[in-house]
Design an enzyme around this catalytic site. Structure first.
Site, PDB file in Angstrom:
ATOM      1  N   HIS A 193       0.681  -1.206  -0.014  1.00  0.00           N
ATOM      2  CA  HIS A 193       0.232   0.222   0.237  1.00  0.00           C
ATOM      3  C   HIS A 193       0.844   1.192  -0.073  1.00  0.00           C
ATOM      4  CE1 HIS A 193       0.769   1.004   4.382  1.00  0.00           C
ATOM      5  NE2 HIS A 193       0.726  -0.546   4.420  1.00  0.00           N
ATOM      6  N   CYS A 209       3.153  -5.192   6.751  1.00  0.00           N
ATOM      7  CA  CYS A 209       2.754  -4.500   5.472  1.00  0.00           C
ATOM      8  C   CYS A 209       3.866  -4.000   4.499  1.00  0.00           C
ATOM      9  CB  CYS A 209       1.715  -3.648   5.468  1.00  0.00           C
ATOM     10  SG  CYS A 209       0.247  -4.307   5.914  1.00  0.00           S
TER      11      CYS A 209
END
Length: 321
Positions: A193, A209
């Site tokens: 992301h 992440c």
């Protein structure tokens, strides 16, 4: 190690709003070759607030610049001449989909039907919250994602005196940025992301992440499809025998499991076949040992009987340097 963590904090703490470059797009090398690109040189300018600002200019990671230049300060003085490590060996993995090498803080994307590879800097999981090695695929594409902090993230934020909302709505202040790619791994908790903290890209600061610069995740999001294969590896040492016979080794500092570990001296697992490569005819073992010790983060010639290229020579010089 502690010094690495201190450097990370210094890099994040000195914010620069310099725009990020687009992905570094390399033509794929011929069959049997893994070497792409060329290192560049840069003279630090008055407007270069920190290494993160310089890294965004070349769409690379600040930690890679630190590796390449070894003794450079996190906030280098104007006039300092530095190497930008934009020459590399492609990972020893199928050239398809997305390949992430955690040890080098890079994401590789091979657009289908094109003879090229796009290379992006990434931020990954911190000590204790490591991004896992995996083979998976893109399970979901999420434009304008909202963010629901997990219990662990909420607890760690409270320890710093920050109370997070139950849900952070989509928008420029969302920690996930404007685009997110959910990996079909585990319970779907791992994403590729964007981020509202651009100086965190290129460092180990996430909860597992993979973070990307805003222009980079926008470009990647527009190209990949659901089902695109994703392979995440952790390989600090890469090597290659090129078609012309030249041998190369590229060594990165390994990822530490604890802050107290010294990433410049801690051991790492060598890739399969490396011992045979090192002992083979045509390889200068002394140069291999020197490369393993130095951990410069860019390809070094270790061919026997050939004069090695001196550090900083044969380097492309961008305009303005």
């Amino acid at each position: 190690m502690k010094r690495a963590s201190l450097i990370a904090l210094m890099l994040i703490g000195t914010f620069s709003a310099a725009p990020a470059a687009q992905a570094v797009d390399y033509p794929l090398p011929p069959a049997g070759s893994r070497l792409v690109g060329q290192n560049q040189a840069w003279t630090v300018q008055e407007g270069d607030k920190n290494l993160q600002a310089i890294a965004r200019r070349f769409d690379t990671a600040a930690m890679l610049i630190l590796e390449a230049n070894n003794t450079i300060a996190p906030v280098p003085k104007p006039g300092t001449r530095i190497i930008i490590p934009t020459q590399l060996l492609l990972p020893d993995a199928p050239r398809e989909g997305i390949i992430v090498n955690l040890a080098e803080l890079r994401l590789y994307y091979y657009p289908p039907g094109e003879n090229s590879v796009q290379v992006y800097p990434i931020g990954i999981g911190q000590e204790g919250l490591e991004t896992p090695v995996m083979e998976t695929r893109i399970g979901q594409k999420i434009p304008n994602p909202t963010w629901t902090p997990t219990a662990g993230i909420r607890q760690r934020s409270l320890a710093r005196g920050v109370t997070l909302p139950a849900v952070v709505p989509a928008g420029p202040n969302n920690p996930l940025g404007r685009f997110a790619l959910r990996l079909a791994y585990g319970n779907g908790e791992y994403l590729i992301h964007g981020t509202s903290a651009p100086d965190s890209v290129g460092l180990r600061v996430s909860s597992g992440c993979i973070r990307m610069n805003a222009p980079d995740i926008k470009a990647l999001f527009a190209q990949v499809r659901t089902g695109t294969p994703v392979k995440i590896i952790n390989e600090p040492v890469k090597y290659s025998v090129e078609p012309d016979g030249t041998r190369y080794v590229e060594v990165h500092r390994p990822l530490s499991a604890e802050e107290t570990q010294n990433v410049q001296t801690m051991p790492y697992t060598l890739p399969a076949g490396f011992t045979q490569f090192k002992e083979s005819q045509g390889v200068d073992r002394a140069r291999v040992e020197q490369a393993l010790y130095r951990r410069a983060g860019y390809p070094v010639s270790v061919s026997a009987g050939r004069q090695p290229v001196a550090s900083g020579s044969g380097v492309a010089t961008p305009e303005g340097s």
